[in-house]
Motif scaffolding. Structure first.
Motif: not given
Length: 199
Positions: A1-7, A162-163, A185-188
Motif C-alpha cells: 500500500i502507498s503512504i498517504g493514500q486510503w486503502f 510513514s514507512s 512489512n518492508s516495501g510498505d
C-alpha cells in the motif's frame, strides 16, 4: 500500500482458509489457519500497536473498523458508504464525534494521544489518528477475545503516514503467546503474521 493514500482492507477466515483483500482483489496467497485466538489471561486486543511490548507502532489513520463473527464477507467489494453495524462484534464506524463501538458489545479504552480525526476515507467516515508512539492506541477488553474463533471477517480503511518496517496495526496474543497481528512489512506491504505459526 502507498503512504498517504486510503486503502480498504478485508481479512477473512472461512473453513480454515485465511485470505487478505486490498481494495477489492485478493492480495497474496491463501493459507491454512485454524487457530482459535482465545484464552483467559492472554491479553487484550490492541488497535494501533500490539500487546507484546514491541515499539513498532502505527503512524497514520484507521477508519470504519468492523469485525463480524460467523460470516466470511465478500472481500472483493469496496464500500462507497460507511459500513453497517448490524450483526457486528466490533464496529468503530467513524460517523460520530467520539471513538465508540457501534456494535455496543464493548467499552473501548483510549491511550496516549489517540484522537478522533476529521480526516475521512472515501465514504466520508471519520478516522482515528495514531502518532506512532508506543503509548498511543485503542484497547479492546479481553472479553472480546472470544470473537476470534471459527469464521470471522475484519474490515477497515487505512492511510499510513510513514514507512516503518513492522509497524503494528492490530494485535493480540493467545494462550501460547502467539501474536495475531497485522503489520507493515518492508516495501510498505501488509502482513498477516502469527509468531510461532505461519506468516
Amino acid at each position: 500500500i502507498s503512504i498517504g493514500q486510503w486503502f480498504f482492507i478485508t481479512i477473512h477466515r472461512d473453513n480454515g482458509s485465511l485470505k487478505l483483500f486490498v481494495n477489492g482483489p485478493q492480495d497474496g496467497s491463501t493459507y491454512s489457519d485454524s487457530t482459535n485466538y482465545v484464552a483467559a489471561g492472554s491479553g487484550n486486543f490492541m488497535i494501533g500497536k500490539n500487546n507484546g511490548g514491541a515499539n513498532y507502532n502505527m503512524e497514520g489513520y484507521l477508519s470504519d473498523i468492523r469485525v463480524t463473527h460467523g460470516s466470511a464477507l465478500d472481500g472483493t467489494i469496496v464500500p462507497t458508504a460507511p459500513l453497517s453495524s448490524s450483526n457486528t462484534e466490533l464496529h468503530i464506524k467513524g460517523t460520530d464525534a467520539s471513538i465508540i463501538d457501534k456494535s455496543q458489545n464493548v467499552n473501548l479504552a483510549l491511550y496516549g494521544n489517540t484522537t478522533g480525526s476529521t480526516t475521512t476515507n472515501f465514504t466520508g467516515a471519520k478516522s482515528i489518528y495514531f502518532d506512532g508512539t508506543s503509548n498511543t492506541y485503542v484497547e479492546v477488553p479481553e472479553i472480546y477475545a472470544s470473537r476470534w474463533t471459527g469464521v470471522w471477517t475484519l474490515e477497515f480503511w487505512i492511510r499510513t503516514s510513514s514507512s516503518i518496517v513492522n509497524d503494528f496495526i492490530l494485535g493480540r496474543a493467545n494462550s501460547n503467546g502467539v501474536l495475531h497481528i497485522l503489520t507493515m512489512n518492508s516495501g510498505d506491504r501488509l502482513r498477516v503474521a502469527f509468531w510461532g505459526g505461519p506468516n
